[in-house]
Design a protein around this motif. Structure first.
Motif, mmCIF file in Angstrom:
data_model
loop_
_atom_site.group_PDB
_atom_site.id
_atom_site.type_symbol
_atom_site.label_atom_id
_atom_site.label_comp_id
_atom_site.label_asym_id
_atom_site.label_seq_id
_atom_site.Cartn_x
_atom_site.Cartn_y
_atom_site.Cartn_z
ATOM 1 N N VAL A 28 0.851 -1.186 0.000
ATOM 2 C CA VAL A 28 0.000 0.000 0.000
ATOM 3 C C VAL A 28 0.890 1.241 0.000
ATOM 4 C CG1 VAL A 28 -1.763 1.309 1.239
ATOM 5 C CG2 VAL A 28 -1.841 -1.192 1.244
ATOM 6 N N THR A 29 0.574 2.203 -0.853
ATOM 7 C CA THR A 29 1.290 3.477 -0.906
ATOM 8 C C THR A 29 0.304 4.620 -0.693
ATOM 9 O OG1 THR A 29 2.902 2.562 -2.462
ATOM 10 C CG2 THR A 29 2.780 4.954 -2.301
ATOM 11 N N TRP A 30 0.701 5.563 0.169
ATOM 12 C CA TRP A 30 -0.149 6.698 0.509
ATOM 13 C C TRP A 30 0.659 7.981 0.388
ATOM 14 C CZ3 TRP A 30 -1.092 8.873 5.946
ATOM 15 C CH2 TRP A 30 -2.076 9.874 5.903
ATOM 16 N N ALA A 38 4.170 7.540 2.232
ATOM 17 C CA ALA A 38 4.146 6.450 3.195
ATOM 18 C C ALA A 38 3.863 5.144 2.460
ATOM 19 C CB ALA A 38 3.087 6.697 4.267
ATOM 20 N N GLU A 39 4.577 4.082 2.847
ATOM 21 C CA GLU A 39 4.408 2.769 2.242
ATOM 22 C C GLU A 39 4.325 1.711 3.327
ATOM 23 O OE1 GLU A 39 7.113 2.204 -1.353
ATOM 24 O OE2 GLU A 39 8.042 3.913 -0.338
ATOM 25 N N ALA A 40 3.592 0.651 3.045
ATOM 26 C CA ALA A 40 3.476 -0.467 3.976
ATOM 27 C C ALA A 40 3.140 -1.721 3.180
ATOM 28 C CB ALA A 40 2.413 -0.200 5.036
ATOM 29 N N GLY A 41 3.452 -2.869 3.760
ATOM 30 C CA GLY A 41 3.171 -4.105 3.052
ATOM 31 C C GLY A 41 3.314 -5.322 3.938
ATOM 32 N N LEU A 78 7.458 -18.211 6.282
ATOM 33 C CA LEU A 78 8.048 -16.937 6.676
ATOM 34 C C LEU A 78 7.021 -15.833 6.470
ATOM 35 C CD1 LEU A 78 11.696 -17.026 5.230
ATOM 36 C CD2 LEU A 78 11.028 -17.046 7.628
ATOM 37 N N SER A 79 6.822 -15.016 7.484
ATOM 38 C CA SER A 79 5.898 -13.885 7.402
ATOM 39 C C SER A 79 6.644 -12.608 7.744
ATOM 40 C CB SER A 79 4.725 -14.070 8.373
ATOM 41 O OG SER A 79 4.024 -15.263 8.105
ATOM 42 N N SER A 80 6.333 -11.542 7.032
ATOM 43 C CA SER A 80 6.987 -10.260 7.299
ATOM 44 C C SER A 80 6.032 -9.124 6.973
ATOM 45 C CB SER A 80 8.277 -10.117 6.483
ATOM 46 O OG SER A 80 7.989 -10.049 5.091
ATOM 47 N N ALA A 81 6.223 -8.011 7.664
ATOM 48 C CA ALA A 81 5.456 -6.795 7.416
ATOM 49 C C ALA A 81 6.403 -5.611 7.544
ATOM 50 C CB ALA A 81 4.301 -6.667 8.401
ATOM 51 N N TYR A 82 6.193 -4.586 6.715
ATOM 52 C CA TYR A 82 7.089 -3.436 6.740
ATOM 53 C C TYR A 82 6.296 -2.141 6.627
ATOM 54 C CZ TYR A 82 6.517 -2.244 1.799
ATOM 55 O OH TYR A 82 5.992 -1.827 0.599
ATOM 56 N N ALA A 83 6.950 -1.044 7.032
ATOM 57 C CA ALA A 83 6.414 0.305 6.864
ATOM 58 C C ALA A 83 7.581 1.239 6.593
ATOM 59 C CB ALA A 83 5.651 0.752 8.106
ATOM 60 N N ALA A 98 10.998 0.174 8.775
ATOM 61 C CA ALA A 98 11.207 -0.972 9.655
ATOM 62 C C ALA A 98 10.455 -2.167 9.099
ATOM 63 C CB ALA A 98 10.744 -0.657 11.078
ATOM 64 N N ARG A 99 10.960 -3.348 9.418
ATOM 65 C CA ARG A 99 10.328 -4.605 8.983
ATOM 66 C C ARG A 99 10.394 -5.602 10.123
ATOM 67 N NH1 ARG A 99 9.499 -7.169 3.989
ATOM 68 N NH2 ARG A 99 10.567 -5.463 2.925
ATOM 69 N N GLY A 100 9.306 -6.316 10.342
ATOM 70 C CA GLY A 100 9.281 -7.406 11.297
ATOM 71 C C GLY A 100 9.179 -8.734 10.570
ATOM 72 N N LEU A 101 9.945 -9.752 11.008
ATOM 73 C CA LEU A 101 9.991 -11.048 10.347
ATOM 74 C C LEU A 101 9.862 -12.153 11.382
ATOM 75 C CD1 LEU A 101 12.704 -9.205 9.257
ATOM 76 C CD2 LEU A 101 12.479 -10.841 7.407
ATOM 77 N N THR A 102 9.182 -13.224 11.027
ATOM 78 C CA THR A 102 9.096 -14.389 11.889
ATOM 79 C C THR A 102 8.856 -15.619 11.041
ATOM 80 O OG1 THR A 102 7.975 -15.374 13.796
ATOM 81 C CG2 THR A 102 6.625 -14.106 12.270
ATOM 82 N N ASP A 103 9.301 -16.789 11.532
ATOM 83 C CA ASP A 103 9.051 -18.062 10.849
ATOM 84 C C ASP A 103 8.033 -18.903 11.594
ATOM 85 O OD1 ASP A 103 10.574 -18.696 13.022
ATOM 86 O OD2 ASP A 103 11.941 -20.039 11.968
ATOM 87 N N ASP A 104 7.382 -18.320 12.587
ATOM 88 C CA ASP A 104 6.365 -19.022 13.348
ATOM 89 C C ASP A 104 5.424 -17.991 13.939
ATOM 90 O OD1 ASP A 104 4.956 -20.345 15.557
ATOM 91 O OD2 ASP A 104 6.295 -22.022 15.185
ATOM 92 N N ALA A 105 4.118 -18.231 13.796
ATOM 93 C CA ALA A 105 3.146 -17.247 14.274
ATOM 94 C C ALA A 105 3.230 -17.034 15.779
ATOM 95 C CB ALA A 105 1.729 -17.689 13.887
ATOM 96 N N GLY A 106 3.748 -17.996 16.522
ATOM 97 C CA GLY A 106 3.819 -17.865 17.969
ATOM 98 C C GLY A 106 5.090 -17.238 18.486
#
Length: 300
Positions: A28-30, A38-41, A78-83, A98-106
């Motif tokens: 998403v771009t704003w 601003a960008e996020a994904g 693998l899940s990741s989200a960034y802004a 910044a970006r957050g990454l994880t290989d497990d939902a917990g």
């Protein structure tokens, strides 16, 4: 004697298949104003890795016998989200993200972030700077035979440069950087080696987060742009990369550590039909990875 030297030596062969089987991504771009973006994904990726480990024995110089076969594999998500935000102001342009990454939902995600900026200093100098933290998860196959749980590799990178306008046609660029690395993977037992004068063949590699690294260097470029006369550039770079194994206390240069590089490109236009140019690219050699013993003037 040569035949006795290789008898009963184990040889490992691996047949691999690693494929991403599901990838989903959205961005998403704003633009709240002309000066701010601003960008996020979000991204989610599922990977499957299937391998077959075959262990062979060299019976003699021409006969190979299959000793064992071990299939193994697994899946990972693998899940990741960034802004990210980009701002243009009266003193320059700036990007933070910044970006957050994880290989497990917990699990608590690992964080990567970055900040970049540039600003003019007077009319002839532009300064650029950047700092970032990077995170890299190990590939799935790295984890199959790891003796301890693996964690993502991490790195901090710092960069500072200046573009200097010397004349209307001549400019220079100076750049310096530093990079620190932690929990870098190193494989063990994957190379044939001599132990007490006998050849010990490679076995399946075991990966550990055992390395810390440091890279630093500087680069300089001088360039001339003009419609007539001699044009081109000359650049020189110095860099050094070293690693420390925290398990064995070894210290060594990086496999691709190239200390010196020099690039030259010059061109002179003699007429609208003819031009002559010169290109020179040279650099020092990277090290040869391995363990060596000095015997006379040779290294074995």
């Amino acid at each position: 004697q040569a035949e006795d030297g290789i008898r009963d030596v184990a040889v490992t062969g691996v047949q691999t298949c690693a494929l991403p089987i599901f990838i989903a991504r959205t961005d998403v771009t704003w633009l709240p104003s002309e000066r701010l973006t601003a960008e996020a994904g979000f991204q989610r990726e599922k990977t499957h890795d299937q391998r077959v480990l075959r262990d062979y024995t060299l019976v003699n110089s021409s006969t190979v016998k299959l000793r064992s076969e071990d299939p193994y594999g697994g899946d990972r998500v693998l899940s990741s989200a960034y802004a990210q935000a980009t701002a243009k102001t009266g003193i320059g342009a700036f990007i933070v993200g910044a970006r957050g990454l994880t290989d497990d939902a917990g699990k608590t995600p690992y964080a990567a972030w970055w900040a970049l900026g540039e600003s003019p200093v007077g009319t002839r100098v532009t300064v650029r700077a950047g700092i970032s933290r990077a995170v890299q998860y190990p590939d799935l196959y790295h984890t199959f035979y790891a003796p301890t749980p693996l964690v993502p590799e991490r790195a901090m990178h710092y960069d500072l440069s200046a573009d200097i306008k010397l004349t209307e046609t001549v400019s220079a660029r100076v750049n310096a950087y530093r990079r620190t690395e932690a929990d870098i993977l190193r494989s063990y037992n994957h190379e044939p080696r001599l132990v007490n004068g006998k050849l010990v063949a490679a076995t399946i590699p075991q990966f550990r987060n055992s390395l810390t690294g440091l890279s630093r260097g500087a680069e300089f470029m001088l360039q001339r742009k003009a419609p007539t006369g001699l044009v081109g550039w000359i650049s020189y770079g110095y860099g050094r990369t070293s690693y420390t194994d925290n398990l064995t206390a070894e210290r060594f240069d990086g496999d691709f550590d190239q200390r010196h590089t020099l690039n030259v490109f010059l061109e002179e236009r003699l007429s609208y039909r003819t031009a002559i140019s010169l290109k020179v690219r040279t650099g020092s050699s990277p090290p040869i990875p391995g363990y060596f013993s000095e015997i006379g003037r040779a290294h074995v």
